[in-house]
Motif scaffolding. Sequence first.
Motif, PDB file in Angstrom:
ATOM      1  N   LYS A  34       2.746  11.682  -1.843  1.00  0.00           N
ATOM      2  CA  LYS A  34       1.442  12.255  -1.511  1.00  0.00           C
ATOM      3  C   LYS A  34       0.943  11.783  -0.152  1.00  0.00           C
ATOM      4  N   TRP A  35       1.202  10.526   0.135  1.00  0.00           N
ATOM      5  CA  TRP A  35       0.802   9.982   1.436  1.00  0.00           C
ATOM      6  C   TRP A  35       1.567  10.705   2.554  1.00  0.00           C
ATOM      7  N   ALA A  36       2.882  10.874   2.360  1.00  0.00           N
ATOM      8  CA  ALA A  36       3.720  11.537   3.362  1.00  0.00           C
ATOM      9  C   ALA A  36       3.267  12.987   3.570  1.00  0.00           C
ATOM     10  N   GLU A  37       2.943  13.652   2.460  1.00  0.00           N
ATOM     11  CA  GLU A  37       2.492  15.048   2.517  1.00  0.00           C
ATOM     12  C   GLU A  37       1.184  15.176   3.320  1.00  0.00           C
ATOM     13  N   LYS A  38       0.326  14.146   3.174  1.00  0.00           N
ATOM     14  CA  LYS A  38      -0.939  14.140   3.915  1.00  0.00           C
ATOM     15  C   LYS A  38      -0.686  14.018   5.424  1.00  0.00           C
ATOM     16  N   CYS A  39       0.280  13.173   5.788  1.00  0.00           N
ATOM     17  CA  CYS A  39       0.577  12.957   7.211  1.00  0.00           C
ATOM     18  C   CYS A  39       1.337  14.130   7.818  1.00  0.00           C
ATOM     19  N   GLU A  67       0.836  -1.212   0.000  1.00  0.00           N
ATOM     20  CA  GLU A  67       0.000   0.000   0.000  1.00  0.00           C
ATOM     21  C   GLU A  67       0.864   1.253   0.000  1.00  0.00           C
ATOM     22  N   SER A  68       0.540   2.189  -0.894  1.00  0.00           N
ATOM     23  CA  SER A  68       1.258   3.467  -0.852  1.00  0.00           C
ATOM     24  C   SER A  68       0.353   4.597  -1.325  1.00  0.00           C
ATOM     25  N   GLU A  69      -0.962   4.335  -1.257  1.00  0.00           N
ATOM     26  CA  GLU A  69      -1.945   5.252  -1.827  1.00  0.00           C
ATOM     27  C   GLU A  69      -1.940   6.654  -1.223  1.00  0.00           C
ATOM     28  N   ASP A  70      -2.276   7.594  -2.062  1.00  0.00           N
ATOM     29  CA  ASP A  70      -2.561   8.954  -1.622  1.00  0.00           C
ATOM     30  C   ASP A  70      -3.922   8.920  -0.911  1.00  0.00           C
ATOM     31  N   PRO A  71      -3.976   9.224   0.383  1.00  0.00           N
ATOM     32  CA  PRO A  71      -5.260   9.139   1.093  1.00  0.00           C
ATOM     33  C   PRO A  71      -6.320  10.078   0.502  1.00  0.00           C
ATOM     34  N   ASP A  72      -5.882  11.083  -0.244  1.00  0.00           N
ATOM     35  CA  ASP A  72      -6.827  12.042  -0.828  1.00  0.00           C
ATOM     36  C   ASP A  72      -7.130  11.782  -2.301  1.00  0.00           C
ATOM     37  N   ALA A  73      -6.694  10.650  -2.821  1.00  0.00           N
ATOM     38  CA  ALA A  73      -6.829  10.389  -4.253  1.00  0.00           C
ATOM     39  C   ALA A  73      -8.268  10.547  -4.747  1.00  0.00           C
ATOM     40  N   PHE A 109      -2.124   7.999  10.282  1.00  0.00           N
ATOM     41  CA  PHE A 109      -1.537   7.551   9.008  1.00  0.00           C
ATOM     42  C   PHE A 109      -2.524   7.676   7.843  1.00  0.00           C
ATOM     43  N   TYR A 110      -3.805   7.863   8.131  1.00  0.00           N
ATOM     44  CA  TYR A 110      -4.849   7.839   7.081  1.00  0.00           C
ATOM     45  C   TYR A 110      -4.811   6.526   6.310  1.00  0.00           C
ATOM     46  N   GLU A 111      -4.510   5.456   7.012  1.00  0.00           N
ATOM     47  CA  GLU A 111      -4.374   4.138   6.384  1.00  0.00           C
ATOM     48  C   GLU A 111      -4.686   3.120   7.486  1.00  0.00           C
ATOM     49  N   THR A 112      -5.767   2.333   7.254  1.00  0.00           N
ATOM     50  CA  THR A 112      -6.232   1.414   8.298  1.00  0.00           C
ATOM     51  C   THR A 112      -5.150   0.458   8.773  1.00  0.00           C
ATOM     52  N   LEU A 113      -4.324   0.001   7.841  1.00  0.00           N
ATOM     53  CA  LEU A 113      -3.257  -0.939   8.185  1.00  0.00           C
ATOM     54  C   LEU A 113      -2.475  -0.453   9.402  1.00  0.00           C
ATOM     55  N   PHE A 114      -2.243   0.855   9.467  1.00  0.00           N
ATOM     56  CA  PHE A 114      -1.524   1.419  10.606  1.00  0.00           C
ATOM     57  C   PHE A 114      -2.481   1.860  11.704  1.00  0.00           C
ATOM     58  N   ASP A 115      -3.467   2.661  11.321  1.00  0.00           N
ATOM     59  CA  ASP A 115      -4.318   3.273  12.325  1.00  0.00           C
ATOM     60  C   ASP A 115      -5.046   2.241  13.187  1.00  0.00           C
TER      61      ASP A 115
END
Length: 409
Positions: A150-155, A102-108, A333-339
């Motif tokens: 993009k993911w990093a920028e969101k976090c 997973e490396s998705e942009d949470p805002d995609a 993280f805006y990513e369930t895997l982590f959150d």
Amino acid sequence: MSISQNLLQKYADLIVRTGANVQPGQIVQLTIAVEQHEFAAMVMEACYKAGAKKVNVDWTSDVQSRLNYLYAEQEVLSRVLPWEEEKMKQMVEDLPCRIFIESEDPDAMKEIDPQKLSDVTQSRAKVMKPYRNAIEGKHQWVIAAYSSEKWAEKCFPGDEDAMDKLWEAILKTVRVREDNDPVAAWKEHTDFIEKKAAWLNEQGFASLRYQSANGTDFRVDLIPGAKWEGAGATNPLNDAFYIPNMPTEEIFTSPMAGRCEGTLVAVKPLSWNSQLIEDFSITFEDGRAVSCRASKGQELLERMLKMDEGASMLGEVALVPKESPVNQCGFLFYETLFDENACCHCAVGMGFKEVLPNGDDLSMEDAQKQGINDSIIHVDFMVGAEDLSIDGIRPDGTEVPIFRNGTWA
Ligand code: ZN
């Protein structure tokens, strides 16, 4: 980006050897974003070195998904084409080892109509579900993450070190360091989780009670004989032990569908279908969500709980102490895997039939009769407040503290 090749190699090997535990002669299905093609090559090679017969790659792209949702008709997107179904049939036959990066942009999907998104997801899931059920519990799989801009920028908005910070957090939570043996670190970690799960299984609790000053006041019945599980699972076809989520901190079970009462207050925002639901609570009566409140995303939350019959009932309860390295990272993280590995959580929607005795061999219909919830969704939300207490209630009514102040009692 300052992450070393050595760390990336250790991470790729960990995902393949410890996570998926690829066995000689197995087919591997790798799902990864096109931007991550260099890491894909590392993972592929690690699979072949572990003896994989063939590695197939499903390339994904946020850009492609976003543009399709933006311009293509809902009806077109909802249709599962014959070749897609054939591919699923092949998967049921091959039972490949599956690796998802997973490396998705949470805002995609931010600008996409949430109704369109959930309707398309719903129609496609209905067609795909029988195939998913057919491979469930019969193959090894792992989901891990790879940092992206993009993911990093969101976090870390506006932070020029965002990428490095996200990498640091990912590697911390998956226990990969320059100076350690991540495989040994994972052995120690999974042993601890299994010990706790074994204790819970010995106790044979009939119900759990949750209480917190934030308004959480909730009781849920468990399925007699259902197991608490954590860390890893074993593929019954070849006895390979695999770890479906990296990171993982949780010990979970599926409660009795339709048997809970009270209110659960979320302690972290929930990202669903790329949209945020914030400051929310869900109230259950007779085992079903009857009302919900959210300061942001109220409509979305209501829609989620009405996705189908099972979407208003619980499919999972999970215990995660607040000392979890994910929680220590201190950001969303805006990513369930982590959150979901930050603190205690529950999930509405589909339960896990494998927690039942011989559950892997049961059809979903039979599992449902024993109390496992069925749904096309499974959405985790965090309830692990700093002061959360959870008590286990035995069939004779005696109570045992499980959690106090957000951690093991
Ligand atoms: Zn969970």
